[in-house]
Design an enzyme around this catalytic site. Structure first.
Site, mmCIF file in Angstrom:
data_model
loop_
_atom_site.group_PDB
_atom_site.id
_atom_site.type_symbol
_atom_site.label_atom_id
_atom_site.label_comp_id
_atom_site.label_asym_id
_atom_site.label_seq_id
_atom_site.Cartn_x
_atom_site.Cartn_y
_atom_site.Cartn_z
ATOM 1 N N SER A 103 25.415 -10.686 30.377
ATOM 2 C CA SER A 103 25.108 -12.173 29.881
ATOM 3 C C SER A 103 24.109 -12.868 30.816
ATOM 4 O O SER A 103 23.959 -12.547 32.079
ATOM 5 C CB SER A 103 26.257 -12.756 29.764
ATOM 6 O OG SER A 103 26.071 -14.019 29.440
ATOM 7 N N TYR A 120 34.741 -15.480 33.339
ATOM 8 C CA TYR A 120 33.825 -14.634 32.541
ATOM 9 C C TYR A 120 32.614 -14.742 33.149
ATOM 10 O O TYR A 120 32.053 -13.595 33.511
ATOM 11 C CB TYR A 120 33.659 -15.688 31.120
ATOM 12 C CG TYR A 120 32.805 -14.887 30.336
ATOM 13 C CD1 TYR A 120 32.777 -13.833 29.739
ATOM 14 C CD2 TYR A 120 31.537 -15.537 30.178
ATOM 15 C CE1 TYR A 120 31.944 -13.307 28.776
ATOM 16 C CE2 TYR A 120 30.448 -15.110 29.451
ATOM 17 C CZ TYR A 120 30.671 -13.860 28.754
ATOM 18 O OH TYR A 120 29.823 -13.138 27.983
HETATM 19 N N1 LIG Z 1 27.921 -14.003 21.779
HETATM 20 C C1 LIG Z 1 27.536 -14.515 22.766
HETATM 21 O O1 LIG Z 1 27.058 -15.483 22.772
HETATM 22 C C2 LIG Z 1 27.277 -13.534 24.069
HETATM 23 C C3 LIG Z 1 26.477 -14.008 25.014
HETATM 24 C C4 LIG Z 1 26.247 -13.113 25.910
HETATM 25 C C5 LIG Z 1 26.920 -11.780 26.147
HETATM 26 N N2 LIG Z 1 27.870 -11.674 25.232
HETATM 27 C C6 LIG Z 1 28.550 -10.487 25.503
HETATM 28 O O2 LIG Z 1 28.255 -9.439 24.362
HETATM 29 C C7 LIG Z 1 29.538 -8.802 24.135
HETATM 30 C C8 LIG Z 1 30.009 -8.551 22.761
HETATM 31 O O3 LIG Z 1 30.247 -9.906 22.290
HETATM 32 P P1 LIG Z 1 30.058 -10.493 20.796
HETATM 33 O O4 LIG Z 1 29.543 -11.793 20.868
HETATM 34 O O5 LIG Z 1 29.485 -9.354 19.826
HETATM 35 O O6 LIG Z 1 31.667 -10.448 20.342
HETATM 36 P P2 LIG Z 1 32.460 -10.473 19.111
HETATM 37 O O7 LIG Z 1 31.742 -10.720 17.887
HETATM 38 O O8 LIG Z 1 33.810 -11.223 19.521
HETATM 39 O O9 LIG Z 1 32.695 -8.775 19.055
HETATM 40 C C9 LIG Z 1 33.380 -8.138 19.871
HETATM 41 C C10 LIG Z 1 33.715 -6.769 19.747
HETATM 42 O O10 LIG Z 1 34.486 -6.138 20.534
HETATM 43 C C11 LIG Z 1 35.594 -5.789 19.937
HETATM 44 N N3 LIG Z 1 37.121 -5.919 20.759
HETATM 45 C C12 LIG Z 1 36.954 -7.216 21.235
HETATM 46 N N4 LIG Z 1 38.084 -6.947 22.085
HETATM 47 C C13 LIG Z 1 38.541 -5.737 22.228
HETATM 48 C C14 LIG Z 1 39.632 -4.990 22.980
HETATM 49 N N5 LIG Z 1 40.359 -5.450 23.778
HETATM 50 N N6 LIG Z 1 39.403 -3.584 22.826
HETATM 51 C C15 LIG Z 1 38.742 -2.788 21.990
HETATM 52 N N7 LIG Z 1 37.741 -3.625 21.351
HETATM 53 C C16 LIG Z 1 37.730 -5.061 21.446
HETATM 54 C C17 LIG Z 1 36.020 -6.656 18.441
HETATM 55 O O11 LIG Z 1 36.441 -5.811 17.811
HETATM 56 P P3 LIG Z 1 38.379 -5.995 17.434
HETATM 57 O O12 LIG Z 1 38.622 -7.620 17.527
HETATM 58 O O13 LIG Z 1 38.702 -5.209 16.350
HETATM 59 O O14 LIG Z 1 38.896 -5.589 18.899
HETATM 60 C C18 LIG Z 1 34.471 -6.566 18.310
HETATM 61 O O15 LIG Z 1 34.108 -5.409 17.750
HETATM 62 C C19 LIG Z 1 30.573 -9.153 25.033
HETATM 63 O O16 LIG Z 1 30.207 -8.308 26.305
HETATM 64 C C20 LIG Z 1 30.223 -10.449 25.294
HETATM 65 O O17 LIG Z 1 30.665 -10.909 26.551
HETATM 66 C C21 LIG Z 1 27.919 -12.402 24.201
#
Ligand SMILES: NC(=O)c1ccc[n+]([C@@H]2O[C@H](COP(=O)([O-])OP(=O)(O)OC[C@H]3O[C@@H](n4cnc5c(N)ncnc54)[C@H](OP(=O)(O)O)[C@@H]3O)[C@@H](O)[C@H]2O)c1
Length: 267
Positions: free
Chosen positions: A147, A160
């Site tokens: 991130s 985080y």
């Molecule tokens: N969105 C942002 O603004 C942002 C910015 C910078 C970095 N990131 C990073 O990008 C990555 C993806 O985030 P996202 O924004 O796409 O999040 P998201 O929309 O919340 O999706 C998260 C995914 O991970 C799965 N997941 C969550 N907890 C889990 C667990 N305990 N075990 C297995 N699977 C799990 C969820 O499915 P289930 O709930 O079914 O498990 C879902 O498929 C993360 O590492 C986040 O820190 C995000």
């Protein structure tokens, strides 16, 4: 770069958190390139819906593995399943992760321990398990989703930001260890992106989310996969995010920490 085929078998990419958000978009980009896919997340129905969509659209094989990465045994269980099915992993995408907004003195310890488990421990464990096969085959790509939070401390999301600093540092060190091995490691560092992340971390209220605009998960995924295929070590999508990362390198740490706190505070 498209997936190579050995006989009937295409190369396979494993994506944690592949059922939603950035992970699902990464799965789409890799499916479009002809990779068979292994998607891991907790909810089987979301996994199956994602798999159906990807198989229908790209004609690739999609395996699903419903498991909770907060559990310490999950990485080994994923590895054992794929070993048993004789599915070598060419591309490992450590994407699953989550955040939590709040002053450290007030936040729930359990949630933060789980965050460290998913964002750091599971990512490290999966890399440890799948790397030897890649080194042996002299071929492999690892994409670790960090991130822009990796570049400076983050008051009000202290744990985080620290987990993402780990992901960036670990990925860069490993990439150097693997120089000339045929295996590359890329840290993808997105800024705020339109997914479920903001609501689960409760950061929709954060000034940082409001101030920087929100990227499209598909754009972030395409940028990250392209960087991974080129073997880049760090991939920062978007000009604003690149500027933040660059500014944090030259700004004294105390000042960037203070600025992040101000930006992070609720409007
Ligand atoms: N969105 C942002 O603004 C942002 C910015 C910078 C970095 N990131 C990073 O990008 C990555 C993806 O985030 P996202 O924004 O796409 O999040 P998201 O929309 O919340 O999706 C998260 C995914 O991970 C799965 N997941 C969550 N907890 C889990 C667990 N305990 N075990 C297995 N699977 C799990 C969820 O499915 P289930 O709930 O079914 O498990 C879902 O498929 C993360 O590492 C986040 O820190 C995000």
């Amino acid at each position: 770069m498209r997936a190579k085929r050995t006989g009937a078998q295409a190369q396979t990419a494993l994506i944690t958190g592949g059922s939603g958000g950035i992970g699902f978009q990464i799965a789409r980009v890799l499916g479009r390139k002809g990779f068979d896919l292994v998607l891991v997340s907790r909810k089987r129905d979301s996994l199956e819906a994602a798999a159906g969509q990807l198989e229908g659209k790209y004609g690739v094989k999609v395996h699903v593995f419903a498991a909770d990465l907060r559990r310490t045994e999950t990485p080994q269980a994923i590895f054992d399943f794929l070993h048993h099915e004789n599915i070598p992993i060419e591309v490992l995408v450590n994407n699953a992760g989550f955040g939590l907004l709040g002053a450290f003195a007030d936040t729930k310890l359990q949630r933060e321990m789980e965050m460290i488990q998913v964002n750091i421990v599971a990512l490290t464990h999966l890399t440890k398990l799948f790397l030897p096969g890649m080194i042996k085959r002299k071929s492999g790509r690892i994409l670790n989703v960090a991130s822009t939070a990796a570049f400076q401390p983050g008051p009000l999301m202290a744990v985080y930001y620290a987990t993402k600093a780990y992901v960036l540092s670990f990925s860069q060190a490993l990439a150097e260890e693997l120089r000339n091995s045929g295996v590359t490691v890329t840290a993808l560092c997105p800024g705020p992106t339109a997914t479920e992340f903001a609501s689960s971390a409760n950061v929709g209220k954060s000034g940082l989310f409001a101030a920087f605009g929100i990227a499209d998960a598909d754009d972030v995924a395409r940028f990250g996969v392209a960087a991974m295929m080129q073997g880049k070590r760090v991939a920062i999508p978007g000009i604003k995010n690149k500027i933040i990362a660059q500014a944090s390198r030259i700004t004294p740490r105390a000042i960037s920490t203070r600025i992040t706190r101000i930006a992070q505070e609720s409007r």
